[in-house]
Write an enzyme that holds these catalytic residues in place. Structure first.
Site, PDB file in Angstrom:
ATOM      1  N   ASP A 191       0.877  -1.166   0.000  1.00  0.00           N
ATOM      2  CA  ASP A 191       0.000   0.000   0.000  1.00  0.00           C
ATOM      3  C   ASP A 191       0.923   1.226   0.000  1.00  0.00           C
ATOM      4  OD1 ASP A 191      -2.362   1.577   0.362  1.00  0.00           O
ATOM      5  OD2 ASP A 191      -1.855   1.740   2.493  1.00  0.00           O
ATOM      6  N   LEU A 192       0.406   2.371  -0.383  1.00  0.00           N
ATOM      7  CA  LEU A 192       1.252   3.587  -0.437  1.00  0.00           C
ATOM      8  C   LEU A 192       0.977   4.523   0.754  1.00  0.00           C
ATOM      9  CD1 LEU A 192       3.165   5.534  -2.125  1.00  0.00           C
ATOM     10  CD2 LEU A 192       1.054   6.494  -3.016  1.00  0.00           C
ATOM     11  N   ASP A 193      -0.275   5.035   0.796  1.00  0.00           N
ATOM     12  CA  ASP A 193      -0.630   6.020   1.823  1.00  0.00           C
ATOM     13  C   ASP A 193      -0.614   5.372   3.198  1.00  0.00           C
ATOM     14  OD1 ASP A 193      -1.231   8.226   0.017  1.00  0.00           O
ATOM     15  OD2 ASP A 193      -2.989   7.090  -0.598  1.00  0.00           O
ATOM     16  N   THR A 236       0.473  10.340   3.990  1.00  0.00           N
ATOM     17  CA  THR A 236      -0.373  11.315   3.304  1.00  0.00           C
ATOM     18  C   THR A 236      -1.743  11.436   3.951  1.00  0.00           C
ATOM     19  OG1 THR A 236      -0.837   9.494   1.862  1.00  0.00           O
ATOM     20  CG2 THR A 236       0.623  11.191   0.984  1.00  0.00           C
ATOM     21  N   LYS A 273      -9.637   5.582   5.249  1.00  0.00           N
ATOM     22  CA  LYS A 273      -8.318   5.085   4.873  1.00  0.00           C
ATOM     23  C   LYS A 273      -8.446   3.877   3.948  1.00  0.00           C
ATOM     24  CE  LYS A 273      -5.449   6.730   8.646  1.00  0.00           C
ATOM     25  NZ  LYS A 273      -4.696   6.374   9.857  1.00  0.00           N
ATOM     26  N   GLY A 274      -7.740   3.925   2.849  1.00  0.00           N
ATOM     27  CA  GLY A 274      -7.757   2.816   1.894  1.00  0.00           C
ATOM     28  C   GLY A 274      -8.934   2.855   0.932  1.00  0.00           C
ATOM     29  N   ARG A 313     -11.369   7.541  -3.924  1.00  0.00           N
ATOM     30  CA  ARG A 313     -11.821   8.942  -3.847  1.00  0.00           C
ATOM     31  C   ARG A 313     -13.346   9.041  -3.887  1.00  0.00           C
ATOM     32  NH1 ARG A 313      -9.014  12.340  -8.338  1.00  0.00           N
ATOM     33  NH2 ARG A 313      -7.266  11.118  -7.518  1.00  0.00           N
ATOM     34  N   SER A 324      -2.073   0.395  -4.383  1.00  0.00           N
ATOM     35  CA  SER A 324      -2.735   1.500  -3.683  1.00  0.00           C
ATOM     36  C   SER A 324      -4.020   1.883  -4.395  1.00  0.00           C
ATOM     37  CB  SER A 324      -1.787   2.705  -3.666  1.00  0.00           C
ATOM     38  OG  SER A 324      -2.472   3.867  -3.272  1.00  0.00           O
ATOM     39  N   ALA A 325      -4.995   2.325  -3.605  1.00  0.00           N
ATOM     40  CA  ALA A 325      -6.248   2.824  -4.190  1.00  0.00           C
ATOM     41  C   ALA A 325      -6.054   4.201  -4.813  1.00  0.00           C
ATOM     42  CB  ALA A 325      -7.314   2.903  -3.098  1.00  0.00           C
ATOM     43  N   SER A 326      -4.890   4.808  -4.587  1.00  0.00           N
ATOM     44  CA  SER A 326      -4.693   6.198  -5.012  1.00  0.00           C
ATOM     45  C   SER A 326      -4.312   6.337  -6.477  1.00  0.00           C
ATOM     46  CB  SER A 326      -3.614   6.857  -4.157  1.00  0.00           C
ATOM     47  OG  SER A 326      -3.347   8.152  -4.663  1.00  0.00           O
ATOM     48  N   ASN A 328      -3.126   8.979  -7.452  1.00  0.00           N
ATOM     49  CA  ASN A 328      -1.957   9.863  -7.378  1.00  0.00           C
ATOM     50  C   ASN A 328      -0.664   9.105  -7.094  1.00  0.00           C
ATOM     51  OD1 ASN A 328      -3.250  12.546  -7.649  1.00  0.00           O
ATOM     52  ND2 ASN A 328      -4.307  11.942  -5.775  1.00  0.00           N
ATOM     53  N   LYS A 367     -10.721  -1.804  -2.399  1.00  0.00           N
ATOM     54  CA  LYS A 367     -10.597  -2.418  -1.072  1.00  0.00           C
ATOM     55  C   LYS A 367     -11.877  -2.150  -0.301  1.00  0.00           C
ATOM     56  CE  LYS A 367      -5.684  -1.210  -1.292  1.00  0.00           C
ATOM     57  NZ  LYS A 367      -4.566  -0.409  -0.763  1.00  0.00           N
ATOM     58  N   GLU A 381      -0.045  -3.161   4.712  1.00  0.00           N
ATOM     59  CA  GLU A 381      -1.173  -2.223   4.765  1.00  0.00           C
ATOM     60  C   GLU A 381      -1.238  -1.470   6.092  1.00  0.00           C
ATOM     61  OE1 GLU A 381      -3.788  -0.795   3.618  1.00  0.00           O
ATOM     62  OE2 GLU A 381      -3.982  -1.616   1.608  1.00  0.00           O
ATOM     63  N   ASP A 382      -1.890  -0.314   6.084  1.00  0.00           N
ATOM     64  CA  ASP A 382      -2.125   0.415   7.341  1.00  0.00           C
ATOM     65  C   ASP A 382      -3.618   0.587   7.625  1.00  0.00           C
ATOM     66  OD1 ASP A 382      -2.504   2.317   5.222  1.00  0.00           O
ATOM     67  OD2 ASP A 382      -2.555   3.861   6.764  1.00  0.00           O
TER      68      ASP A 382
HETATM   69  C1  BG6 Z   1      -5.886   5.530  -0.368  1.00  0.00           C
HETATM   70  C2  BG6 Z   1      -6.052   6.480   0.798  1.00  0.00           C
HETATM   71  O1  BG6 Z   1      -4.580   5.032  -0.393  1.00  0.00           O
HETATM   72  O2  BG6 Z   1      -6.152   6.203  -1.592  1.00  0.00           O
HETATM   73  C3  BG6 Z   1      -7.433   7.102   0.774  1.00  0.00           C
HETATM   74  O3  BG6 Z   1      -5.857   5.780   2.013  1.00  0.00           O
HETATM   75  C4  BG6 Z   1      -7.681   7.754  -0.582  1.00  0.00           C
HETATM   76  O4  BG6 Z   1      -7.539   8.052   1.808  1.00  0.00           O
HETATM   77  C5  BG6 Z   1      -7.470   6.747  -1.698  1.00  0.00           C
HETATM   78  O5  BG6 Z   1      -9.013   8.263  -0.663  1.00  0.00           O
HETATM   79  C6  BG6 Z   1      -7.643   7.355  -3.089  1.00  0.00           C
HETATM   80  O6  BG6 Z   1      -6.644   8.304  -3.287  1.00  0.00           O
HETATM   81  P1  BG6 Z   1      -6.622   9.380  -4.469  1.00  0.00           P
HETATM   82  O7  BG6 Z   1      -5.217   9.934  -4.366  1.00  0.00           O
HETATM   83  O8  BG6 Z   1      -6.839   8.629  -5.756  1.00  0.00           O
HETATM   84  O9  BG6 Z   1      -7.676  10.369  -4.201  1.00  0.00           O
HETATM   85 MG    MG Z   2      -3.000   3.122   3.380  1.00  0.00          MG
END
Ligand code: BG6
Ligand code: MG
Length: 221
Positions: free
Chosen positions: A8-10, A16, A44-45, A48, A115-117, A119, A146, A170-171
């Site tokens: 996982d990233l965040d 973050t 968390k996880g 968006r 990661s779900a992000s 970014n 997730k 994971e966190d």
């Molecule tokens: C997860 C975070 O890693 O990514 C969440 O824990 C976040 O808080 C999710 O909403 C999506 O991230 P992003 O950067 O695509 O908005």
């Molecule tokens: Mg995380």
């Protein structure tokens, strides 16, 4: 044999969570919804759009907005988030992560970001750690976020190994759920009261090391 580590990233590579929280708190305030730190834990996880849906439901506004309006809220939150993280540097990598990545590279294990992000590529570039990873799963490419197992199954596939040959780090409770649903060994960073369903819980990323991952994996399989 343990062959790949799915990260996982965040909250694992870098912290973050505080920036996601500030951006959601301000958007919530504009909508008349108080997003406090306790509620933020539940985000968390979570992707968006799913985070926005949870915030709207929490504020009793689940059906108030159209999809286009919700997409605009997500864009606004993300623009704010990007503004908050733009000064991130390699100094923001959490303790123990760089030595672990070096060890994994030395030992020839595959490393994948799950990661779900959306970014994630940009954040890895700011932290200057992109080259340590063999791949990044695009969260938009998986059917369910997730706690569904999809992103970790895709991570194992990207690494070219079986789920049983991986460990996930994971966190978030939803992330540990996702790892376990994929039949992958889970190591969690944080509070054992929230993450007790992982195969091992560490209080801090500085406790991470290849020997700890191997030991956890061997005990779990
Ligand atoms: C997860 C975070 O890693 O990514 C969440 O824990 C976040 O808080 C999710 O909403 C999506 O991230 P992003 O950067 O695509 O908005
Ligand atoms: Mg995380």
């Amino acid at each position: 044999m343990l062959k790949a580590v799915l990260f996982d990233l965040d909250g694992v590579i870098t912290d973050t969570a505080k920036f996601h929280f500030l951006a959601w708190r301000d958007l919530g305030a504009e909508l008349g919804i108080i997003v406090d730190e306790a509620f933020n834990e539940e985000l968390k996880g979570v992707s968006r759009m799913d985070s926005l849906e949870r915030i709207l439901a929490y504020g009793g506004l689940a059906d108030k907005y159209s999809l286009a309006e919700k997409e605009a809220f997500c864009t606004k939150k993300n623009d704010h988030y990007l503004e908050l993280i733009k000064e991130m540097t390699p100094a923001d990598i959490l303790p123990g992560i760089l030595p672990l990545l070096e060890e994994l590279r030395e030992a020839g294990l595959k490393t994948i970001i799950t990661s779900a992000s959306k970014n994630a590529p940009g954040i890895l570039a700011l932290l200057q750690v992109k080259d340590y990873f063999d791949g990044i799963v695009d969260p938009a490419s998986v059917a369910a976020g997730k706690p569904a197992p999809d992103i970790f199954l895709a991570g194992a596939e990207l690494a070219g190994v079986q789920p049983a040959e991986c460990i996930g780090v994971e966190d978030a409770a939803s992330g540990v759920d996702a790892i376990k649903a994929a039949n992958i060994t889970a190591i969690a960073i944080g509070d054992a009261a929230v993450l007790g369903h992982a195969d091992r819980v560490l209080t801090d990323t500085s406790d991470l090391a290849l020997a700890v991952l191997r030991d956890t994996w061997e005990l779990a399989v």
